[in-house]
Scaffold this motif. Structure first.
Motif, short mmCIF file in Angstrom:
data_model
loop_
_atom_site.label_atom_id
_atom_site.label_comp_id
_atom_site.label_asym_id
_atom_site.label_seq_id
_atom_site.Cartn_x
_atom_site.Cartn_y
_atom_site.Cartn_z
N GLN A 25 -3.75 -7.87 8.35
CA GLN A 25 -3.80 -6.76 9.94
C GLN A 25 -4.07 -5.22 8.47
N GLY A 26 -3.80 -5.99 7.47
CA GLY A 26 -4.31 -4.92 6.22
C GLY A 26 -2.96 -3.34 5.37
N THR A 27 -3.64 -3.12 4.54
CA THR A 27 -2.34 -2.35 4.00
C THR A 27 -3.07 -0.89 3.19
N GLN A 28 -2.76 0.12 3.94
CA GLN A 28 -3.43 1.62 3.73
C GLN A 28 -3.11 1.68 1.90
N VAL A 29 -3.90 2.20 1.33
CA VAL A 29 -4.15 3.35 0.08
C VAL A 29 -4.89 3.93 0.23
N THR A 30 -4.23 4.69 -0.55
CA THR A 30 -4.26 6.68 -0.42
C THR A 30 -4.47 7.11 -2.20
N VAL A 31 -4.96 7.40 -2.74
CA VAL A 31 -5.19 7.80 -4.15
C VAL A 31 -5.34 9.40 -3.98
N SER A 32 -4.75 10.40 -4.53
CA SER A 32 -5.08 11.96 -4.33
C SER A 32 -5.87 12.56 -5.44
N SER A 33 -6.25 12.52 -5.77
CA SER A 33 -6.72 13.70 -7.11
C SER A 33 -6.14 15.35 -7.63
N GLY A 61 0.57 -0.62 0.37
CA GLY A 61 -0.24 0.14 0.05
C GLY A 61 0.96 1.44 -0.14
N GLY A 62 0.11 2.43 -0.72
CA GLY A 62 0.38 3.66 -0.15
C GLY A 62 0.10 4.64 -0.77
N LEU A 63 0.66 5.57 -0.47
CA LEU A 63 -0.23 7.18 -1.41
C LEU A 63 0.27 7.20 -3.23
N VAL A 64 -0.66 7.28 -3.59
CA VAL A 64 -0.25 7.63 -4.81
C VAL A 64 -1.68 8.63 -6.35
N GLN A 65 -0.94 9.06 -7.01
CA GLN A 65 -2.41 9.48 -7.20
C GLN A 65 -3.33 9.51 -8.60
N ALA A 66 -4.32 9.91 -8.93
CA ALA A 66 -5.83 9.95 -9.14
C ALA A 66 -4.93 8.94 -10.19
N GLY A 67 -5.13 8.13 -11.33
CA GLY A 67 -4.33 7.47 -12.63
C GLY A 67 -3.30 6.73 -12.61
N GLY A 68 -3.17 5.90 -10.74
CA GLY A 68 -1.35 5.60 -11.11
C GLY A 68 -1.64 3.90 -10.68
N ASN A 106 -4.68 -0.51 -11.79
CA ASN A 106 -3.62 0.34 -12.19
C ASN A 106 -5.39 1.11 -12.37
N SER A 107 -5.38 2.54 -12.62
CA SER A 107 -6.22 3.64 -12.98
C SER A 107 -6.63 3.70 -11.67
N LEU A 108 -5.67 4.40 -11.02
CA LEU A 108 -6.52 3.87 -9.23
C LEU A 108 -7.53 5.86 -9.26
N LYS A 109 -8.81 5.60 -8.30
CA LYS A 109 -9.02 7.02 -7.93
C LYS A 109 -9.19 7.20 -6.97
N PRO A 110 -9.70 8.12 -6.57
CA PRO A 110 -9.56 8.92 -5.19
C PRO A 110 -10.62 7.74 -4.09
N GLU A 111 -11.59 7.11 -5.01
CA GLU A 111 -13.06 6.47 -4.52
C GLU A 111 -12.21 5.12 -4.06
N ASP A 112 -11.16 4.84 -4.21
CA ASP A 112 -10.40 3.50 -4.00
C ASP A 112 -9.77 3.55 -2.76
N THR A 113 -9.87 4.92 -2.00
CA THR A 113 -8.45 5.43 -0.71
C THR A 113 -9.70 4.48 -0.30
N ALA A 114 -8.15 3.25 1.00
CA ALA A 114 -9.22 2.84 1.80
C ALA A 114 -8.25 1.93 2.34
N LEU A 115 -8.49 1.05 3.09
CA LEU A 115 -7.06 0.22 3.92
C LEU A 115 -7.65 -1.47 3.38
N TYR A 116 -7.03 -1.59 3.17
CA TYR A 116 -7.51 -2.74 2.17
C TYR A 116 -6.69 -4.27 3.03
N TYR A 117 -7.59 -5.21 2.47
CA TYR A 117 -8.07 -6.62 3.91
C TYR A 117 -7.57 -7.73 2.34
#
Length: 125
Positions: A117-125, A9-16, A84-95
């Motif tokens: 335990q989950g991994t955080q995904v954050t998609v910035s717009s 998981g991590g921080l990625v821009q929209a479309g990444g 792929n093609s990540l969107k801000p609405e994909d932001t969540a804790l992924y299990y």
């Protein structure tokens, strides 16, 4: 008893893109059907993708079809989620989760016996 550990998981821009990994230990990984779920703040945990133990079938939530791919390597006891093609609405804790008997396409979260335990995904717009 199966232990699951997610990473990627991590921080990625929209479309990444991001690739999540889930390594299993303590059981016969190849006999488990695997699923990825996510939970955003204030929302219920939701199914994202699933894969049968034999790799024959995969299942996806409508919201991620065509963008996410689930696959597994039974030799490495690992299941992956390529996003792929990540969107801000994909932001969540992924299990990731494991089930011996339930079919991912028809199963709910309650059907999965083992969870990471989950991994955080954050998609910035």
């Amino acid at each position: 008893q199966v232990q699951l550990v997610e990473s990627g998981g991590g921080l990625v821009q929209a479309g990444g893109s991001l690739r999540l990994s889930c390594v299993a230990s303590g059981g016969t990984f190849s006999s488990y059907n695997m699923g990825w779920f996510r939970q955003a703040p204030g929302k219920e945990r939701e199914f994202v993708a699933g894969i049968i133990w034999s790799v024959i079938s995969t299942y996806y939530a409508d919201s991620v079809k065509g963008r996410f791919t689930i696959f597994r390597d039974n030799g490495k006891n690992t299941v992956y989620l390529q996003m792929n093609s990540l969107k801000p609405e994909d932001t969540a804790l992924y299990y990731c989760a494991a089930t011996r008997w339930a079919t991912p396409g028809a199963a709910t979260a309650n059907d999965y016996a083992y969870w990471g335990q989950g991994t955080q995904v954050t998609v910035s717009s």
